[in-house]
Scaffold this active site. Structure first.
Site, PDB file in Angstrom:
ATOM      1  N   ASP A 177      29.713  89.521  60.687  1.00  0.00           N
ATOM      2  CA  ASP A 177      28.711  88.484  60.451  1.00  0.00           C
ATOM      3  C   ASP A 177      27.278  88.814  60.875  1.00  0.00           C
ATOM      4  OD1 ASP A 177      27.834  86.044  59.510  1.00  0.00           O
ATOM      5  OD2 ASP A 177      28.247  85.006  61.361  1.00  0.00           O
ATOM      6  N   CYS A 227      36.930  76.119  35.985  1.00  0.00           N
ATOM      7  CA  CYS A 227      36.808  75.160  37.091  1.00  0.00           C
ATOM      8  C   CYS A 227      35.401  75.178  37.671  1.00  0.00           C
ATOM      9  CB  CYS A 227      37.818  75.500  38.181  1.00  0.00           C
ATOM     10  SG  CYS A 227      37.716  74.429  39.633  1.00  0.00           S
TER      11      CYS A 227
END
Length: 362
Positions: free
Chosen positions: A126, A183
């Protein structure tokens, strides 16, 4: 290696060549050029390192992508209609994932050094200039969905990602295949329309960005849409149909929600001082935003709550030392008690010291 990764708590593991995500650089440059990163200056400052693994470490040959599940046992949207509580994103309700994932990465890396004779390794989670999501897709952990986050067939949208770079030339896995199809549930679920198009995110409109990364007054157009979210937003992740395959049993227990973070009352947050904030959010990723930003967020939620019983606490923050808190209190009071707000405004809110605060917030 994958069996050992599982021992250390990883639910997913795959390998990709270091050059397996060639479009990353182009997409990153476009995103930055559009200014869609907002105040996240670090994305721009080290963009050259993010463009490819070799830009960060020229000797790297293989990338081991790893995912640790934090699949929730309950509905992440269950508290959406509760006006007296603040909603914290699922990922931040347990231990700080930075610490948990990095600890497991280091343990796996130590094992790898013993297995891969003469190879070097580096671990990232991260905070390093690494584009984990396209690398995880290239390594077969899943694919980047229309909400731009990784989607896994087995773990849905609930994976913390980490990476191990190595100079070893490892056998690779088949890359992930996009199965979002037609979707658009994640796009439709976004309260602030943060997706200008499928697979594109404008962080400046994202509630996670606004409540976590953005330091100043939250723009007026987004305040009502924030609702009772005080740290992050799970909406686009929570509605993904692939989550039906994600089992909470596969989640790392370190991310089990702490009771005080699973249900957090706005009245308690509005009363926080610096010491109280540090005590409540010790060991949590929330601690990095600091007390002032958290109280600002709680005031936005209070303004949206319709709870008259919070008026006294909100009014008490009109004199807070932090301008961003005073300003949020002005707005929240204007929503909860118009008469009280008008009286306060005439008496002191237009005093010279707070003219700019009032102009920014009302």
């Amino acid at each position: 290696m994958k069996a050992k990764a599982a021992e250390f708590g990883f639910a997913a593991c795959g390998v990709a060549r270091a050059d397996a995500a060639p479009r990353t650089a182009e997409r990153l440059r476009q995103w930055l050029a559009e200014g869609a990163h907002g105040e996240m200056i670090w994305m721009e400052a080290r963009a050259h390192h993010r463009e490819s693994p070799a830009a960060l470490w020229p000797e790297v040959k293989s990338v081991i992508a790893l995912g640790m599940s934090y699949a929730p046992a309950s509905d992440p949207l269950a508290l959406a209609g509760e006006g007296d509580v603040g909603r914290i994103s699922i990922y931040a309700q347990g231990q700080d994932y930075h610490d948990v994932v990095k600890r497991a990465l280091k343990a796996l890396a130590r094992w790898l050094v013993g297995e891969l004779e003469g190879a070097d390794v580096k671990v990232f989670v991260d905070t390093a200039p690494v584009m984990e999501k396209p690398l995880a897709e290239a390594a077969g952990l899943g694919w980047q969905g229309k909400h731009t986050n990784l989607v896994s067939r087995d773990h849905g949208s609930w994976l913390f990602l980490g990476a191990i770079y190595t100079t070893a030339d490892l056998a690779t896995d088949r890359g992930g295949s996009d199965t979002c199809g037609s979707c658009d549930a994640c796009q439709q679920a976004c309260p602030t329309n943060a997706f200008p198009a499928p697979y594109r995110l404008d962080a400046r409109r994202c509630i996670s960005y606004l409540t976590i990364e953005h330091a100043g007054p939250i723009p007026l157009e987004f305040r009502a849409a924030i609702g009772n979210r005080i740290y992050g937003c799970d909406d686009c992740l929570a509605v993904c149909p692939w989550n039906k395959f994600a089992e909470a049993a596969h989640a790392n227990m370190a991310f089990a929600p702490r009771a005080e973070l699973a249900v957090t009352y706005l009245a308690d947050l509005l009363a926080l001082d610096d010491a109280g904030f540090r005590q409540v959010f010790a060991g949590s990723p929330i601690k990095r935003i600091g007390r002032d930003r958290m109280v600002r967020n709680a005031l936005i939620a209070a303004g949206n709550s319709g709870k008259a019983e919070l008026v006294g606490m909100v009014a008490g923050l009109l004199d807070d030392p932090a301008a961003v808190v005073r300003g949020a209190a002005v707005w929240a009071l204007s929503r909860l008690d118009q008469a009280h707000w008008m009286a306060e405004r005439h008496e002191r809110l237009v005093a010279e010291a707070d003219e700019n605060v009032v102009a920014e917030w009302v």
